[in-house]
Structure formats: C-alpha cells, structure tokens
Design a protein around this motif. Structure first.
Motif, short mmCIF file in Angstrom:
data_model
loop_
_atom_site.label_atom_id
_atom_site.label_comp_id
_atom_site.label_asym_id
_atom_site.label_seq_id
_atom_site.Cartn_x
_atom_site.Cartn_y
_atom_site.Cartn_z
N ILE A 167 1.08 -1.31 0.30
CA ILE A 167 -0.02 -0.18 0.17
C ILE A 167 0.97 1.29 -0.07
CG2 ILE A 167 -2.17 1.63 1.19
CD1 ILE A 167 -3.38 -1.56 0.15
N TYR A 168 0.41 2.46 -1.19
CA TYR A 168 2.04 3.27 -0.99
C TYR A 168 0.55 4.49 -1.78
CZ TYR A 168 3.14 0.52 -5.28
OH TYR A 168 3.22 -0.17 -5.85
N GLY A 169 0.93 5.43 -2.10
CA GLY A 169 0.83 7.04 -2.66
C GLY A 169 1.28 6.83 -4.03
N GLY A 170 0.65 7.63 -4.84
CA GLY A 170 1.12 8.19 -5.91
C GLY A 170 0.83 7.11 -6.89
N GLY B 298 -7.94 2.13 -6.58
CA GLY B 298 -8.23 0.74 -6.75
C GLY B 298 -7.81 -0.96 -6.53
N GLY B 299 -6.75 -1.79 -7.47
CA GLY B 299 -6.00 -2.70 -7.02
C GLY B 299 -5.83 -2.84 -5.35
N GLN B 300 -5.34 -1.46 -4.59
CA GLN B 300 -5.14 -1.92 -3.32
C GLN B 300 -6.04 -2.14 -2.80
OE1 GLN B 300 -2.78 2.14 -2.57
NE2 GLN B 300 -1.03 1.29 -3.42
N ARG B 301 -7.29 -1.85 -2.68
CA ARG B 301 -8.69 -1.83 -2.42
C ARG B 301 -9.17 -3.19 -2.56
NH1 ARG B 301 -10.98 3.14 -3.85
NH2 ARG B 301 -10.45 3.83 -1.84
N THR B 302 -9.13 -3.90 -3.95
CA THR B 302 -9.00 -5.10 -4.01
C THR B 302 -8.28 -6.17 -3.26
OG1 THR B 302 -9.97 -4.37 -6.00
CG2 THR B 302 -9.21 -6.78 -5.93
N ALA B 303 -6.60 -6.36 -3.32
CA ALA B 303 -6.65 -6.43 -2.26
C ALA B 303 -6.68 -7.24 -1.24
CB ALA B 303 -4.73 -6.21 -2.83
N LEU B 304 -6.73 -5.54 -0.72
CA LEU B 304 -7.45 -6.12 0.51
C LEU B 304 -8.83 -6.80 1.09
CD1 LEU B 304 -6.68 -1.76 2.01
CD2 LEU B 304 -5.69 -3.84 2.69
N ARG B 305 -9.47 -6.27 0.00
CA ARG B 305 -10.98 -6.68 -0.01
C ARG B 305 -10.42 -8.55 0.35
NH1 ARG B 305 -14.86 -2.64 -2.57
NH2 ARG B 305 -14.34 -1.18 -1.92
N ASN B 306 -10.20 -8.79 -0.56
CA ASN B 306 -9.60 -10.24 -1.00
C ASN B 306 -9.15 -11.13 -0.13
OD1 ASN B 306 -10.68 -10.42 -3.54
ND2 ASN B 306 -8.70 -10.41 -4.73
N GLY B 307 -8.50 -10.03 1.45
CA GLY B 307 -7.81 -10.83 2.27
C GLY B 307 -6.34 -10.54 2.35
N THR B 308 -5.38 -10.69 3.31
CA THR B 308 -3.86 -10.63 2.61
C THR B 308 -3.64 -10.52 4.70
OG1 THR B 308 -2.38 -9.22 2.74
CG2 THR B 308 -3.99 -7.89 3.68
N ASP B 309 -2.64 -11.55 4.43
CA ASP B 309 -1.71 -11.52 5.93
C ASP B 309 -0.98 -10.84 6.42
OD1 ASP B 309 -2.88 -14.32 6.29
OD2 ASP B 309 -1.94 -14.66 4.44
N GLY C 55 -8.29 5.73 8.13
CA GLY C 55 -9.56 6.48 7.98
C GLY C 55 -10.56 6.49 7.45
N THR C 56 -10.65 5.82 6.00
CA THR C 56 -11.79 4.76 5.39
C THR C 56 -12.39 3.58 5.81
OG1 THR C 56 -10.68 3.89 3.81
CG2 THR C 56 -11.94 6.68 3.88
N ASN C 57 -11.87 3.49 7.14
CA ASN C 57 -12.66 1.83 7.50
C ASN C 57 -11.85 0.43 7.07
OD1 ASN C 57 -12.74 2.83 10.29
ND2 ASN C 57 -14.77 3.27 9.20
N GLU C 58 -11.11 0.67 5.86
CA GLU C 58 -11.19 -0.47 5.20
C GLU C 58 -9.51 -1.30 5.56
OE1 GLU C 58 -12.01 1.59 0.68
OE2 GLU C 58 -10.58 3.20 1.37
N ILE C 59 -8.68 -1.04 6.21
CA ILE C 59 -8.22 -1.66 6.94
C ILE C 59 -8.47 -1.30 8.51
CG2 ILE C 59 -4.93 -1.66 7.72
CD1 ILE C 59 -4.80 -0.68 4.76
N ASP C 60 -7.79 -3.10 9.16
CA ASP C 60 -8.09 -2.84 10.49
C ASP C 60 -6.63 -3.49 10.63
OD1 ASP C 60 -9.27 -3.45 13.30
OD2 ASP C 60 -10.11 -5.34 12.08
N LEU C 61 -6.81 -3.03 11.75
CA LEU C 61 -4.82 -3.08 12.47
C LEU C 61 -5.37 -3.98 13.63
CD1 LEU C 61 -2.39 -0.07 11.67
CD2 LEU C 61 -3.27 -2.07 10.62
N SER C 62 -6.88 -4.06 13.79
CA SER C 62 -6.78 -5.14 15.61
C SER C 62 -5.84 -6.53 15.42
CB SER C 62 -8.34 -4.72 15.78
OG SER C 62 -9.16 -5.29 14.75
#
Length: 184
Positions: A109-112, A116-127, A141-148
């Motif tokens: 996950i990085y800027g620039g 979309g692709g990063q969001r899809t990868a997160l939704r598919n689940g990642t370790d 901030g948009t609750n697309e990543i949960d660090l808990s």
C-alpha cells in the motif's frame, strides 16, 4: 548462529531461504533472528545491504505459518511500515521471495498510484501489509484497513521516517495496533 539451518524455521520458510541461496546469516541476522523468532521486540541497526529486511521478514513468515489465523477471512496480522514506496516494493519482493513456498498473502500500500488495485487486494484478504504511512492512514481512515489483529509491527527505517516528519503518522499507526504485539 553460523548457518540458516540452525534456526527452527517452518519447512516452507526454510525452503524460501534455500531458494534465495542463503546459507550463512549476516551479522545483523545472526544477532536479531534468535530474538525475533521468540517473539521478542528487536531493534536492528546496520548498513544498507547487510540483510536487515530478511532479519524481519523471515520471523514474520515463520510466525504466520506456524500460527495460522484460521477462518476464511484473512485479517492483517503483520504490518511493515516504510518511509518510501520504493522501499515498500523492495520489502514486498523479499516477502515474495522468502515466502514463495508458503500460502501467505501480502499487499503493498503506497501513494502515487490509484487505490483500486490496493483496495481489491485488501478486500480479498491479506496476511501482511507493507505500507507507507500516508496511504496506510488513508485506508485506516475509511475503515478499509483494520489493524486490530496485527501481531507483528515493523517500523522499517524508523529513523528515516522520523527525519522525514512522520512522527505523528507513526504514533497514529501504533495506536491502531494492539498493545500486545511484537515490534521490530
């Protein structure tokens, strides 16, 4: 430790080490791996090119293979924060190299670039997530990543991130992760 065979890596991680052509740990690896593999917090300081990335990636892979999360949904269990996208890509390449024989998924996950692709990868689940602070906090901030569920937090080149003015971002990220975790 004089050989990578001296470490009790999971077979799939050991295969990644062998495939990378590693036989003898570098001084920073020999000094940090025994502690990191036990879940102890570690600070490693060494010059560029001395194997620091392997010194934190290998224990992450080993831990995640030996302690699977279970269930269909893959929570983020390891987070590597880097100061630049170039370093994030480099760390991701190391994860792919050493973790090739594992079934673990990682996402960068990085800027620039578009989200979309990063969001899809997160939704598919990642370790494992490898991220720069700004883009990571955008997704938090948009609750697309949960660090808990993060068990291992790596602040790669922490001194450089502080020099670059990321102290507030780092504090926000650390506050999102559980207190009971390993920090490298």
């Amino acid at each position: 430790m004089t050989s990578f065979d001296d470490f009790d890596f999971a077979p799939s991680v050991r295969q990644g080490v062998r495939d990378a052509g590693y036989t003898t740990p570098t001084p920073v690896q020999a000094a940090t791996l025994p502690h990191a593999l036990k879940g102890i917090d570690v600070v490693g300081v060494a010059q560029t090119g001395t194997g620091k990335t392997a010194a934190f990636v290998l224990p992450i892979l080993d831990y995640l293979v030996k302690e699977p999360s279970g269930g269909k949904r893959r929570p983020i269990r390891a987070l590597v924060v880097t100061p630049t996208r170039e370093l994030a890509i480099q760390v991701e390449e190391a994860i792919q190299t050493y973790g090739k024989a594992t079934r673990l998924r990682s996402t960068t996950i990085y800027g620039g670039v578009g989200k979309g692709g990063q969001r899809t990868a997160l939704r598919n689940g990642t370790d494992i997530v490898v991220a720069t602070p700004g883009r990571l906090l955008d997704f938090v901030g948009t609750n697309e990543i949960d660090l808990s569920h993060v068990d291992v937090l790596v602040l790669d080149e922490a001194d450089r991130m502080l020099d670059m003015g990321f102290i507030r971002d780092i504090r926000k990220i650390v506050a999102q992760a559980p207190e009971q975790r390993q920090t490298l």
